[in-house]
Structure formats: C-alpha cells, structure tokens
Write a protein that holds these residues in place. Sequence first.
Motif, PDB file in Angstrom:
ATOM      1  N   LYS A  60      16.337 -21.132  -1.161  1.00 61.85           N
ATOM      2  CA  LYS A  60      16.730 -21.810  -2.389  1.00 61.85           C
ATOM      3  C   LYS A  60      17.690 -20.938  -3.188  1.00 61.85           C
ATOM      4  O   LYS A  60      17.525 -19.719  -3.258  1.00 61.85           O
ATOM      5  N   ILE A  61      18.701 -21.561  -3.777  1.00 64.81           N
ATOM      6  CA  ILE A  61      19.591 -20.888  -4.729  1.00 64.81           C
ATOM      7  C   ILE A  61      19.121 -21.291  -6.121  1.00 64.81           C
ATOM      8  O   ILE A  61      19.158 -22.474  -6.488  1.00 64.81           O
ATOM      9  N   GLY A  62      18.655 -20.317  -6.878  1.00 64.08           N
ATOM     10  CA  GLY A  62      18.127 -20.613  -8.200  1.00 64.08           C
ATOM     11  C   GLY A  62      19.149 -20.403  -9.300  1.00 64.08           C
ATOM     12  O   GLY A  62      20.232 -19.844  -9.088  1.00 64.08           O
ATOM     13  N   LEU A  63      18.804 -20.860 -10.478  1.00 64.64           N
ATOM     14  CA  LEU A  63      19.655 -20.638 -11.642  1.00 64.64           C
ATOM     15  C   LEU A  63      19.677 -19.156 -11.996  1.00 64.64           C
ATOM     16  O   LEU A  63      18.663 -18.464 -11.834  1.00 64.64           O
ATOM     17  N   PRO A  64      20.799 -18.629 -12.452  1.00 68.28           N
ATOM     18  CA  PRO A  64      20.842 -17.233 -12.899  1.00 68.28           C
ATOM     19  C   PRO A  64      19.785 -16.981 -13.971  1.00 68.28           C
ATOM     20  O   PRO A  64      19.731 -17.679 -14.988  1.00 68.28           O
ATOM     21  N   GLY A  65      18.923 -16.014 -13.704  1.00 63.01           N
ATOM     22  CA  GLY A  65      17.847 -15.711 -14.643  1.00 63.01           C
ATOM     23  C   GLY A  65      16.625 -16.590 -14.495  1.00 63.01           C
ATOM     24  O   GLY A  65      15.577 -16.299 -15.069  1.00 63.01           O
ATOM     25  N   ARG A  66      16.731 -17.648 -13.702  1.00 62.06           N
ATOM     26  CA  ARG A  66      15.597 -18.553 -13.467  1.00 62.06           C
ATOM     27  C   ARG A  66      15.565 -18.907 -11.978  1.00 62.06           C
ATOM     28  O   ARG A  66      15.846 -20.035 -11.589  1.00 62.06           O
ATOM     29  N   PRO A  67      15.234 -17.950 -11.125  1.00 57.59           N
ATOM     30  CA  PRO A  67      15.300 -18.174  -9.680  1.00 57.59           C
ATOM     31  C   PRO A  67      14.369 -19.260  -9.177  1.00 57.59           C
ATOM     32  O   PRO A  67      14.586 -19.805  -8.091  1.00 57.59           O
ATOM     33  N   GLU A 104      20.625 -14.387  -1.177  1.00 61.28           N
ATOM     34  CA  GLU A 104      19.707 -15.258  -0.447  1.00 61.28           C
ATOM     35  C   GLU A 104      20.082 -15.353   1.029  1.00 61.28           C
ATOM     36  O   GLU A 104      19.209 -15.492   1.896  1.00 61.28           O
ATOM     37  N   ARG A 105      21.382 -15.259   1.339  1.00 56.58           N
ATOM     38  CA  ARG A 105      21.812 -15.285   2.747  1.00 56.58           C
ATOM     39  C   ARG A 105      21.258 -14.062   3.483  1.00 56.58           C
ATOM     40  O   ARG A 105      20.800 -14.165   4.626  1.00 56.58           O
TER      41      ARG A 105
END
Length: 213
Positions: A60-67, A104-105
Amino acid sequence: MRFPNRKEAGQELALRLMEWAADGDLPDPVVLALPRGGVPVAVQIARALSAPLDVLVVRKIGLPGRPEAGIGAIVGDDPPLFDTRALEMLGLSEDRLVPDVERERAELHRRNLLYRGDRPAPDIKDRTVIVVDDGLATGATARAALRYLRRLGPARLILAVPVGAPESCAEMRSEADDVVCLYQPPDFQAVGLWYEDFDQVSDEEVIGTLREH
C-alpha cells in the motif's frame, strides 16, 4: 458481528466457497493470499478446497504522515496504481509520492525474496484464482492485485474477504469476476474493529504457513 480471529474468519469463508466447489463452480483453483494478514485466512480456504496456496505481495502507498491511509498500491515492478480522485481532492501529485513508492517497492522486493526465495510464481493462466485478504478497507491493494492478475489470463478471478467496507466491495465487482465478502458493516471504519484478535501476522508465520501447506 466480530470474528474471533483470522483463522475462524477463513474457515467461514471456506464454507461459502466449498458450496461453489460442490456445484462445480471452482475448477482448478489456486489460492493467492495478500500477505501478511491474508495468509492465515487463505490457508483455511486452500485446505478446504485442496488447492495450492501462494502469496502475491502488494504494498500500500499511504498518505505522507499517515501511512495507514491507502491512496495507492504497487505489485511487482508495475507502476503504482493511485486513487486519482483522492489525489486531486488532497492536492497531491504522483511526483510528491515518489519517495514513498520507492520505499514500498524496496519492502515489496524484500518480502518477495523472504517468502518465495527462488520459487517461481504459480502459473494461473486458465485457472480459477481466489485472492484472499483479511479485510477490504479502501480497496487500494486489492484493486492493484486484481488488475495485475487479470493480465495473466485466469479463467476466473475471485476476491474473497471476511469483512469489507460496502462501497469498496461494490467497487471491486468491476475488477473481479466475483466478490465474496461475508460481512459488510455500514459503519466499517477499519478492518481490525471486526476481529477480537487482530494481532499482526509475522514474517515467520507467513513462511511457516507456506512451507507447511
């Protein structure tokens, strides 16, 4: 309704899928878990169907500061799949998320090597593929997984989860041939709320389950 743990959730999902199998609707199945949480759910299904079990690592790619808030996902070496509407609403660009994607990769490749070693991925062409996770929140990882697998030519692509957000389950019906979700609470909020035991699944548990099965 809350599931006691992932094992029992998987057993309930397996009962539903065994009904399909009894009707001849699941020929030549292979079960692919989204690790780590999907593995203890998926192994129950694989055992019930006497089907092979493997993993498909998706990050998953999370929001910056909210992974924890998924806004996209990656599979293999594919480009990231983003929720473009959410990016627009939040005023974010894909370029802004490049460092997150690269991080994440790297974790994706680490887990692939750890879980699978040099073992080749299963050939899913013309097979019934059942993709399993422990729940469906935003649907970011499930969508990326389903689109990746669709290109590999399965005869039928099924997403199976014990619990999910109603809107995400509805959206996944355009990505999978079938979606099996036992419980779709209107006040969903988060997957972990619907389990009594939602402890994190370890790498060792994933490796042990794959080896045992």
